[in-house]
Write an enzyme that holds these catalytic residues in place. Structure first.
Site, short mmCIF file in Angstrom:
data_model
loop_
_atom_site.label_atom_id
_atom_site.label_comp_id
_atom_site.label_asym_id
_atom_site.label_seq_id
_atom_site.Cartn_x
_atom_site.Cartn_y
_atom_site.Cartn_z
CE LYS A 1 -4.48 0.64 0.32
NZ LYS A 1 -5.70 0.06 -0.36
N GLY B 1 -19.22 3.20 -1.35
CA GLY B 1 -20.61 3.35 -0.60
C GLY B 1 -21.60 3.72 -1.65
#
Length: 379
Positions: free
Chosen positions: A97, A202
């Site tokens: 990451k 979302g």
């Protein structure tokens, strides 16, 4: 622990001061690299947790961290999660990451992204980047002008596009498996689902839930995101805060913003019987998973259900070229993977979080021992 050399081919590097010993914090990581480029304002950290299964793949998060220490701790946690995510999903990839420290609204420029790309290039393919919070496919196109190890590019440049599409799809599949485990049916129709964070992932998740007939309640710190979603799906409801959402009557709670969302206080307040969301590193501390079990709440492990985005960008590495249909078919497998994790947890009387870790670690041990540390092929 590594830093890239200062050369014309890569931005200058330096190790910023952090609270605590970096080697101690990153003891289970293969490599942590710091980068600065004064001209563009770039300050980045890449953490490579493991390459036992293949080169490390993980997104670049662009975020205004309060301190370098906070950024370091986040990138270490996120890269560790990527290792487990790739392993449990069955990909031949390791975990990595990156974080860029700063507000993308004011700091992000083409020059900074290209400087960052030269920096990633200097790692020789051990780390391959993609989008995350604060970065988008168009940003990856800029990074790719200086770097060969970029996924999640725009469709116009042969990439997978927005990886949040299949991230949300995978979370929905995991939620279906959790619903099946609790209520005996994989349908969310008639269930009240609270979604905290309606950004890229979302928002897509809400679409799947509405289509399936769920009663959806949303919240987000960014008011315009909520307003846009309510306008698109007039049947959904919104509340002013995550606290109000958590304290309301829910069947499913879906944390889809930053990590650490599931605290002891949240568990005590929840009426939901399922926690399944897109956020990484949802459990605020060790022991929360047991608290969820004791409260009778089924937790669908975050890195299991949110692996759809990784599957999507990983498909770009296929020598045949990217295929959304192929990637979506693979992401559909998250339903069965979640089923297996929940069944294992029940049979062993352990939490789903522990069950998922066992499955991932077993694959890393058995397959990873054949590979060792990944290095780019020599010319």
């Amino acid at each position: 622990m590594s830093t890239s050399p200062t050369t014309p081919a890569a931005p200058a590097t330096s190790v910023p001061a952090v609270a605590g010993d970096v080697f101690e914090l990153a003891a289970d990581h293969e490599q942590v690299v710091f980068c600065t480029d004064e001209a563009t304002g770039l300050r980045a950290i890449v953490a490579i947790h493991s390459t036992a299964l293949g080169p490390a793949l993980g997104g670049t998060r662009f975020y205004p961290y309060a301190s370098t220490d906070a950024a370091l701790r986040d990138v270490l946690d996120l890269s560790r999660g990527m290792t487990y995510k790739a392993a449990v999903t069955g990909l031949d990839l390791g975990g990595g990451k990156a974080v860029i420290i700063g507000d993308p609204a004011t700091l992000k420029t083409e020059a900074l992204l290209r400087a960052y790309g030269r920096f990633v290039q200097s790692l020789g393919g051990r780390y391959r980047t993609a989008c995350d919070i604060g970065t988008f496919s168009a940003d990856m196109d800029h990074v790719a002008r200086e770097c060969d190890f970029v996924t999640g590019r725009t469709v116009a440049h042969g990439g997978a596009g927005d990886s949040s599409v299949l991230t949300a799809y995978g979370v929905f599949q995991g939620m279906r498996a959790a619903a099946e485990s609790v209520w005996g049916t994989a349908s969310l129709a008639g269930r009240t689902v609270g979604v905290a964070g309606v950004g890229k992932v979302g928002g897509h998740l809400v679409g799947h839930l509405v289509e399936d007939g769920a009663d959806v309640v949303v919240t987000d710190v960014h008011g315009p995101a909520v307003d846009a979603l309510v306008a698109r799906y007039p049947g959904i409801r919104s509340v002013d805060s995550t606290r109000a959402l958590v304290g309301g009557a829910l069947d499913v709670y879906a944390p889809c913003a930053m990590g650490g969302a599931i605290t002891d206080e949240v568990v005590d307040a929840l009426s939901a019987k399922v926690v399944c969301g897109a956020a990484n590193n949802q459990l605020a501390h060790p022991g929360v998973e047991k608290h969820l079990m004791d409260a009778g709440i089924t937790y669908a492990p975050d890195y299991v259900v949110n692996a759809g985005g990784l599957i999507q960008v990983a498909d770009e590495l296929d020598p045949r070229g990217f295929s959304f249909e192929r990637a979506q078919q693979r992401a559909t497998g998250i339903l069965e993977t979640t089923r297996k994790i929940l069944a294992l947890a029940e049979s062993e009387r352990i939490s789903p979080a522990v069950a998922a870790d066992r499955v991932a670690e077993e694959r890393i041990r058995t397959v990873g021992r054949l590979r060792g540390i990944w290095n780019a092929p020599r010319a």
